[in-house]
Design an enzyme around this catalytic site. Structure first.
Site, PDB file in Angstrom:
ATOM      1  N   GLY A 138     -17.279  10.668   1.516  1.00 28.29           N
ATOM      2  CA  GLY A 138     -16.584   9.437   1.133  1.00 28.29           C
ATOM      3  C   GLY A 138     -16.314   8.472   2.259  1.00 28.29           C
ATOM      4  O   GLY A 138     -15.319   7.762   2.233  1.00 28.29           O
ATOM      5  N   THR A 139     -17.183   8.444   3.237  1.00 29.14           N
ATOM      6  CA  THR A 139     -17.049   7.419   4.273  1.00 29.14           C
ATOM      7  C   THR A 139     -18.352   6.662   4.414  1.00 29.14           C
ATOM      8  O   THR A 139     -19.430   7.242   4.312  1.00 29.14           O
ATOM      9  CB  THR A 139     -16.621   8.003   5.644  1.00 29.14           C
ATOM     10  N   PRO A 163     -21.593   8.413  -3.250  1.00 28.75           N
ATOM     11  CA  PRO A 163     -22.443   7.850  -4.308  1.00 28.75           C
ATOM     12  C   PRO A 163     -23.489   6.871  -3.769  1.00 28.75           C
ATOM     13  O   PRO A 163     -24.485   6.601  -4.435  1.00 28.75           O
ATOM     14  CB  PRO A 163     -21.455   7.122  -5.241  1.00 28.75           C
ATOM     15  N   ARG A 214       0.842  -1.212   0.000  1.00 25.50           N
ATOM     16  CA  ARG A 214       0.000   0.000   0.000  1.00 25.50           C
ATOM     17  C   ARG A 214       0.869   1.251   0.000  1.00 25.50           C
ATOM     18  O   ARG A 214       0.560   2.237  -0.666  1.00 25.50           O
ATOM     19  CB  ARG A 214      -0.933  -0.008   1.220  1.00 25.50           C
ATOM     20  N   HIS A 220      -6.814   7.667  12.143  1.00 23.17           N
ATOM     21  CA  HIS A 220      -6.326   6.282  12.021  1.00 23.17           C
ATOM     22  C   HIS A 220      -4.832   6.208  11.720  1.00 23.17           C
ATOM     23  O   HIS A 220      -4.350   5.188  11.246  1.00 23.17           O
ATOM     24  CB  HIS A 220      -7.117   5.534  10.938  1.00 23.17           C
TER      25      HIS A 220
HETATM   26  P1  NAD Z   1     -14.895   2.345   3.207  1.00 24.81           P
HETATM   27  O1  NAD Z   1     -14.025   1.707   2.211  1.00 24.81           O
HETATM   28  O2  NAD Z   1     -15.617   1.554   4.190  1.00 24.81           O
HETATM   29  O3  NAD Z   1     -15.968   3.291   2.521  1.00 24.81           O
HETATM   30  C1  NAD Z   1     -15.666   4.155   1.523  1.00 24.81           C
HETATM   31  C2  NAD Z   1     -16.908   4.976   1.192  1.00 24.81           C
HETATM   32  O4  NAD Z   1     -16.587   5.826   0.105  1.00 24.81           O
HETATM   33  C3  NAD Z   1     -18.137   4.168   0.787  1.00 24.81           C
HETATM   34  O5  NAD Z   1     -19.252   4.611   1.510  1.00 24.81           O
HETATM   35  C4  NAD Z   1     -18.298   4.464  -0.716  1.00 24.81           C
HETATM   36  O6  NAD Z   1     -19.664   4.505  -1.106  1.00 24.81           O
HETATM   37  C5  NAD Z   1     -17.667   5.825  -0.815  1.00 24.81           C
HETATM   38  N1  NAD Z   1     -17.100   6.155  -2.115  1.00 24.81           N
HETATM   39  C6  NAD Z   1     -16.609   5.332  -3.069  1.00 24.81           C
HETATM   40  N2  NAD Z   1     -16.150   6.040  -4.105  1.00 24.81           N
HETATM   41  C7  NAD Z   1     -16.332   7.343  -3.804  1.00 24.81           C
HETATM   42  C8  NAD Z   1     -16.044   8.572  -4.463  1.00 24.81           C
HETATM   43  N3  NAD Z   1     -15.431   8.588  -5.651  1.00 24.81           N
HETATM   44  N4  NAD Z   1     -16.375   9.733  -3.846  1.00 24.81           N
HETATM   45  C9  NAD Z   1     -16.969   9.720  -2.624  1.00 24.81           C
HETATM   46  N5  NAD Z   1     -17.269   8.591  -1.968  1.00 24.81           N
HETATM   47  C10 NAD Z   1     -16.943   7.414  -2.534  1.00 24.81           C
HETATM   48  O7  NAD Z   1     -13.930   3.346   3.925  1.00 24.81           O
HETATM   49  P2  NAD Z   1     -14.117   4.145   5.224  1.00 24.81           P
HETATM   50  O8  NAD Z   1     -15.519   4.124   5.683  1.00 24.81           O
HETATM   51  O9  NAD Z   1     -13.482   5.411   4.980  1.00 24.81           O
HETATM   52  O10 NAD Z   1     -13.303   3.369   6.350  1.00 24.81           O
HETATM   53  C11 NAD Z   1     -12.611   2.182   6.291  1.00 24.81           C
HETATM   54  C12 NAD Z   1     -11.222   2.316   6.925  1.00 24.81           C
HETATM   55  O11 NAD Z   1     -10.278   1.912   5.982  1.00 24.81           O
HETATM   56  C13 NAD Z   1     -10.818   3.709   7.222  1.00 24.81           C
HETATM   57  O12 NAD Z   1     -10.947   3.894   8.563  1.00 24.81           O
HETATM   58  C14 NAD Z   1      -9.366   3.886   6.801  1.00 24.81           C
HETATM   59  O13 NAD Z   1      -8.521   3.882   7.912  1.00 24.81           O
HETATM   60  C15 NAD Z   1      -9.092   2.693   5.971  1.00 24.81           C
HETATM   61  N6  NAD Z   1      -8.771   2.981   4.568  1.00 24.81           N
HETATM   62  C16 NAD Z   1      -8.042   4.085   4.228  1.00 24.81           C
HETATM   63  C17 NAD Z   1      -7.774   4.345   2.900  1.00 24.81           C
HETATM   64  C18 NAD Z   1      -6.964   5.576   2.554  1.00 24.81           C
HETATM   65  O14 NAD Z   1      -6.239   6.077   3.397  1.00 24.81           O
HETATM   66  N7  NAD Z   1      -7.083   6.091   1.338  1.00 24.81           N
HETATM   67  C19 NAD Z   1      -8.238   3.497   1.903  1.00 24.81           C
HETATM   68  C20 NAD Z   1      -8.963   2.364   2.291  1.00 24.81           C
HETATM   69  C21 NAD Z   1      -9.230   2.134   3.621  1.00 24.81           C
END
Ligand code: NAD
Ligand code: ZN
Length: 243
Positions: A185-186, A212, A70, A118
């Site tokens: 986006g959460t 979305p 990652r 996190h």
């Molecule tokens: P999640 O993967 O559970 O949810 C992501 C959310 O983003 C979903 O509700 C989805 O519908 C939405 N989404 C997808 N594409 C989108 C877009 N283009 N624009 C807006 N929204 C969009 O992730 P989470 O709820 O943030 O939490 C899971 C945990 O995973 C987090 O606490 C984090 O620590 C970790 N995580 C972090 C990353 C990162 O740092 N980029 C990536 C993956 C997971």
């Protein structure tokens, strides 16, 4: 809901104190996969099986191999316009930016005071003395602490671990006192994402969700924009602030 978008835009234009919470969806447009979306699996395993103290106790090498992949992927990723819009918003309002993301992309987009609930996976954390240090490309597994020689673990908060108390407190204060709350986006399934938006709603703030998909927060939101983070944030900001 074109009406909701206009109302949300007007509420944000009037607001001085804004609190924003972002999740993995904000970084989707940078090519960083969400956990639950496509690309969320690693060697057929779910993140919930790897980002845990139990996985670390059982197989630290495997946990590090996942974090290293990652980390390497992040080096090829860049902040997108959603990160940049939030950095721009901080120049016009008193913004408290809280993220669940561990990718460091808000900071790379210029948001220096971001509360990373996190942690961030660009650094390691010494199990023995608590020191943190930046990882280098191709780092050896496990990385060793330069201060005491202890074993480094990923600087991430795992499922079942406590969140940083100071960050949580500041986040809760900001969501309780803001005029507009943005939740972007959460999936709002895990704490405190689940409760911060509701806290703001109860305190009388105007709550805007950008996702979305519907989430448990949707019922409490004044406006739910069913679109990606880049498009949603761009449509809410005055032209000068747009990334
Ligand atoms: P999640 O993967 O559970 O949810 C992501 C959310 O983003 C979903 O509700 C989805 O519908 C939405 N989404 C997808 N594409 C989108 C877009 N283009 N624009 C807006 N929204 C969009 O992730 P989470 O709820 O943030 O939490 C899971 C945990 O995973 C987090 O606490 C984090 O620590 C970790 N995580 C972090 C990353 C990162 O740092 N980029 C990536 C993956 C997971
Ligand atoms: Zn140490």
């Amino acid at each position: 809901m074109p009406g909701a978008r206009e109302a949300a835009r007007a509420a944000l234009a009037r607001a001085l104190r804004v609190a924003a919470l972002t999740g993995a969806g904000v970084s989707a447009a940078s090519g960083v996969p969400t956990f639950r979306g496509p690309g969320g699996l690693w060697r057929g395993r779910r993140p919930e099986e790897l980002a845990t103290p139990a996985a670390w106790a059982r197989d630290p090498e495997e946990v590090w191999a996942w974090y290293r992949s990652r980390f390497e992927a992040l080096r090829a990723a860049a902040p997108n316009d959603a990160h940049r819009s939030l950095a721009a918003l901080a120049r016009r309002t008193r913004l408290t930016l809280v993220t669940q993301n561990v990718d460091g992309l808000h900071r790379r987009a210029g948001s220096e005071a971001v509360i990373e609930l996190h942690g961030d996976i660009t650094r390691a954390l010494c199990e023995r003395c608590g020191a943190r240090w930046g990882l280098e490309p191709g780092f050896a597994i496990p990385p060793r602490c330069g201060r005491c020689g202890g074993r480094g673990r990923p600087n991430a908060v795992w499922f079942g671990e406590a969140l940083p108390r100071d960050g949580l407190e500041r986040a809760a204060e900001a969501f309780a006192a803001c005029e507009v709350a943005l939740v972007v986006g959460t999936s709002a399934l895990v704490e405190p994402a689940a409760s911060l938006g509701r806290l703001a709603a109860r305190a009388g703030a105007y709550v805007i969700e950008i996702n979305p998909e519907p989430t448990p927060l949707t019922a409490f939101a004044d406006a739910s924009l069913r679109c990606g983070a880049v498009e949603g944030l761009r449509s809410l900001l005055p032209e000068d602030d747009r990334a």
